[in-house]
Design an enzyme around this catalytic site. Sequence first.
Site, PDB file in Angstrom:
ATOM      1  N   ASN A 208       0.843  -1.200   0.000  1.00 21.75           N
ATOM      2  CA  ASN A 208       0.000   0.000   0.000  1.00 21.75           C
ATOM      3  C   ASN A 208       0.876   1.247   0.000  1.00 21.75           C
ATOM      4  O   ASN A 208       2.096   1.158   0.005  1.00 21.75           O
ATOM      5  CB  ASN A 208      -0.957  -0.025   1.199  1.00 21.75           C
ATOM      6  CG  ASN A 208      -0.196  -0.122   2.508  1.00 21.75           C
ATOM      7  OD1 ASN A 208       0.562   0.772   2.867  1.00 21.75           O
ATOM      8  ND2 ASN A 208      -0.380  -1.216   3.217  1.00 21.75           N
ATOM      9  N   ASP A 277      -4.165  -6.462   5.023  1.00 18.01           N
ATOM     10  CA  ASP A 277      -5.177  -7.307   5.665  1.00 18.01           C
ATOM     11  C   ASP A 277      -5.202  -8.712   5.059  1.00 18.01           C
ATOM     12  O   ASP A 277      -5.676  -9.646   5.690  1.00 18.01           O
ATOM     13  CB  ASP A 277      -6.565  -6.669   5.508  1.00 18.01           C
ATOM     14  CG  ASP A 277      -6.673  -5.402   6.345  1.00 18.01           C
ATOM     15  OD1 ASP A 277      -6.032  -5.348   7.412  1.00 18.01           O
ATOM     16  OD2 ASP A 277      -7.384  -4.461   5.921  1.00 18.01           O
ATOM     17  N   LYS A 287       8.929 -17.144 -10.701  1.00 22.32           N
ATOM     18  CA  LYS A 287       8.138 -16.034 -11.237  1.00 22.32           C
ATOM     19  C   LYS A 287       6.888 -16.578 -11.952  1.00 22.32           C
ATOM     20  O   LYS A 287       6.989 -17.524 -12.747  1.00 22.32           O
ATOM     21  CB  LYS A 287       9.006 -15.245 -12.232  1.00 22.32           C
ATOM     22  CG  LYS A 287       8.340 -13.985 -12.695  1.00 22.32           C
ATOM     23  CD  LYS A 287       9.212 -13.241 -13.687  1.00 22.32           C
ATOM     24  CE  LYS A 287       8.400 -12.161 -14.359  1.00 22.32           C
ATOM     25  NZ  LYS A 287       8.987 -11.696 -15.585  1.00 22.32           N
ATOM     26  N   PHE A 321      -4.339   3.095  14.669  1.00 18.58           N
ATOM     27  CA  PHE A 321      -4.638   4.109  13.652  1.00 18.58           C
ATOM     28  C   PHE A 321      -5.799   3.599  12.817  1.00 18.58           C
ATOM     29  O   PHE A 321      -5.959   2.396  12.635  1.00 18.58           O
ATOM     30  CB  PHE A 321      -3.411   4.353  12.760  1.00 18.58           C
ATOM     31  CG  PHE A 321      -2.473   5.380  13.328  1.00 18.58           C
ATOM     32  CD1 PHE A 321      -1.765   5.113  14.485  1.00 18.58           C
ATOM     33  CD2 PHE A 321      -2.311   6.618  12.715  1.00 18.58           C
ATOM     34  CE1 PHE A 321      -0.918   6.059  15.036  1.00 18.58           C
ATOM     35  CE2 PHE A 321      -1.463   7.576  13.246  1.00 18.58           C
ATOM     36  CZ  PHE A 321      -0.760   7.294  14.410  1.00 18.58           C
ATOM     37  N   LYS A 339     -11.204  -3.935  18.621  1.00 22.50           N
ATOM     38  CA  LYS A 339      -9.808  -4.340  18.837  1.00 22.50           C
ATOM     39  C   LYS A 339      -9.393  -4.137  20.288  1.00 22.50           C
ATOM     40  O   LYS A 339      -8.257  -4.429  20.653  1.00 22.50           O
ATOM     41  CB  LYS A 339      -8.874  -3.562  17.896  1.00 22.50           C
ATOM     42  CG  LYS A 339      -9.210  -3.796  16.411  1.00 22.50           C
ATOM     43  CD  LYS A 339      -8.093  -3.396  15.485  1.00 22.50           C
ATOM     44  CE  LYS A 339      -8.541  -3.503  14.034  1.00 22.50           C
ATOM     45  NZ  LYS A 339      -7.431  -3.575  13.087  1.00 22.50           N
TER      46      LYS A 339
HETATM   47  N1  CTP Z   1      -3.723  -3.554  12.037  1.00 23.47           N
HETATM   48  C1  CTP Z   1      -3.000  -4.612  12.537  1.00 23.47           C
HETATM   49  N2  CTP Z   1      -2.965  -5.795  11.859  1.00 23.47           N
HETATM   50  C2  CTP Z   1      -3.660  -5.950  10.709  1.00 23.47           C
HETATM   51  C3  CTP Z   1      -4.405  -4.863  10.186  1.00 23.47           C
HETATM   52  C4  CTP Z   1      -4.424  -3.676  10.875  1.00 23.47           C
HETATM   53  O1  CTP Z   1      -2.370  -4.468  13.594  1.00 23.47           O
HETATM   54  N3  CTP Z   1      -3.609  -7.120  10.067  1.00 23.47           N
HETATM   55  C5  CTP Z   1      -3.751  -2.291  12.802  1.00 23.47           C
HETATM   56  C6  CTP Z   1      -3.127  -1.107  12.086  1.00 23.47           C
HETATM   57  O2  CTP Z   1      -1.753  -1.007  12.376  1.00 23.47           O
HETATM   58  C7  CTP Z   1      -3.918   0.064  12.643  1.00 23.47           C
HETATM   59  C8  CTP Z   1      -5.290  -0.537  12.952  1.00 23.47           C
HETATM   60  O3  CTP Z   1      -5.069  -1.941  13.031  1.00 23.47           O
HETATM   61  O4  CTP Z   1      -3.373   0.553  13.843  1.00 23.47           O
HETATM   62  C9  CTP Z   1      -6.357  -0.240  11.960  1.00 23.47           C
HETATM   63  O5  CTP Z   1      -5.924  -0.511  10.658  1.00 23.47           O
HETATM   64  P1  CTP Z   1      -6.887  -0.288   9.406  1.00 23.47           P
HETATM   65  O6  CTP Z   1      -6.232  -0.820   8.181  1.00 23.47           O
HETATM   66  O7  CTP Z   1      -7.400   1.119   9.383  1.00 23.47           O
HETATM   67  O8  CTP Z   1      -8.125  -1.166   9.815  1.00 23.47           O
HETATM   68  P2  CTP Z   1      -8.479  -2.642   9.591  1.00 23.47           P
HETATM   69  O9  CTP Z   1      -8.704  -3.276  10.903  1.00 23.47           O
HETATM   70  O10 CTP Z   1      -7.523  -3.305   8.679  1.00 23.47           O
HETATM   71  O11 CTP Z   1      -9.924  -2.485   8.926  1.00 23.47           O
HETATM   72  P3  CTP Z   1     -10.345  -1.983   7.458  1.00 23.47           P
HETATM   73  O12 CTP Z   1      -9.142  -2.218   6.583  1.00 23.47           O
HETATM   74  O13 CTP Z   1     -11.507  -2.834   7.153  1.00 23.47           O
HETATM   75  O14 CTP Z   1     -10.681  -0.534   7.619  1.00 23.47           O
END
Ligand code: CTP
Length: 401
Positions: A208, A277, A287, A321, A339
């Site tokens: 990302n 995620d 490859k 965050f 969480k």
């Molecule tokens: N986070 C984490 N582990 C993951 C995904 C997210 O620890 N596998 C943490 C991020 O570091 C951040 C928080 O969770 O502090 C929220 O991340 P975000 O991407 O905004 O939320 P998600 O829980 O992934 O939900 P969505 O993508 O559906 O908004």
Amino acid sequence: MLKDKQVVLGVTGGIAAYKAVELLRLLTKAGANVHVIMTRAAQEFVTPLTFQTLSANPVHTELFNLIAEREIGHIALADRADLGVIAPATANVIGKIAAGIADDMLTTTIMATKAPVVIAPAMNVNMYTNPIYRDNEDKLRRHGYLFVPPVRGALACGWEGDGKLAAPEAVFEAAVAALSRHDYNGQTIMVTAGPTREELDPVRFISNHSSGKMGYALARAAQYRGARVILVSGPVNLTPPSGVELVAVESAGEMHAAVMGRAGECTAIIKAAAVADYRPAERSGAKIKKKGAELSLQLVKTPDILAELGRLAKAPFLVGFAAETGKLSEFATRKLHEKNVDMIVANDVSQSDAGFNVDTNRVRLFFRDGREVDCALMTKDDLANVILDHVASALRLLQNS
Ligand code: CTP
């Protein structure tokens, strides 16, 4: 960061004197009002005019200059200073201060000031290891003078070894740390930063836009404020602040292992990383070759590190965050509760001045007790301090500035 701080920058005679120009630039860029004092030997290497132009202040070169004496007096600078920095500092000037000799403008000012003093030595390696020099440095350290040790390298005298002036950035960081509140003394803070990369094959990955800037600003600020900092970082193009313990990771799985393995050491964990995620269900060893018109990838969930931290029986203070593109309050509050974290820093990443890859951020903070705090647009460095202020007050850390 150093807005309106009065900094006395002492420059002594060494080939590294030119690096003090860069240090001056960093100090003024951070908002400091810098008053440069040059020893006579320093003027052999760089002209006072260079420092005068960049600091927009007169450069002090003599103890009893008639004009400067009438305008400020030679002790006024010492009284006015919030911080003294000597870079480069020769063995000679360090020896003089250690012996209590004040026979020029620099040594007089440094001895007369009650402000913290940061000394960045630069000298020949044999001088640096000479027991007389070592005694002088030890004595000054015992009296509270702060040192930025020289680094190893090829020295101007032809020798190779310790004695090269530390990088201007390292001296600058020590200067900011010396001026910071030390409310995080004795605390261990973990910060996660940057994106993760989930590999598809040896040449491709899913990732990302996270630049890591917010996480690195938090690590830097916590370090300035006295914390021991563990920075778990995904791949970014940033230099970690000197002194933090960097744990470099690539994937969400690696970040998960690094964070869970050291969570027990921490007072607080701030999860600024943009963790993927999902990851490819399989990583191809070779490859993946182009075939039909379409290609489907099967993805599987990565561990939610923050949620797992929230389930720990004795969890540290947790800051998450939330990067959203709408419904900020609703999604942030949901993440806070689902969480089980203490605080969520939420931002709308669809705005061009907030979020990914920019130096500014505009966020809203959400707390367990339902409080919401709106923060104005500010630099990520300033926001890092605002976040740390909230964490410190929640943890009731002493505000012993
Ligand atoms: N986070 C984490 N582990 C993951 C995904 C997210 O620890 N596998 C943490 C991020 O570091 C951040 C928080 O969770 O502090 C929220 O991340 P975000 O991407 O905004 O939320 P998600 O829980 O992934 O939900 P969505 O993508 O559906 O908004």
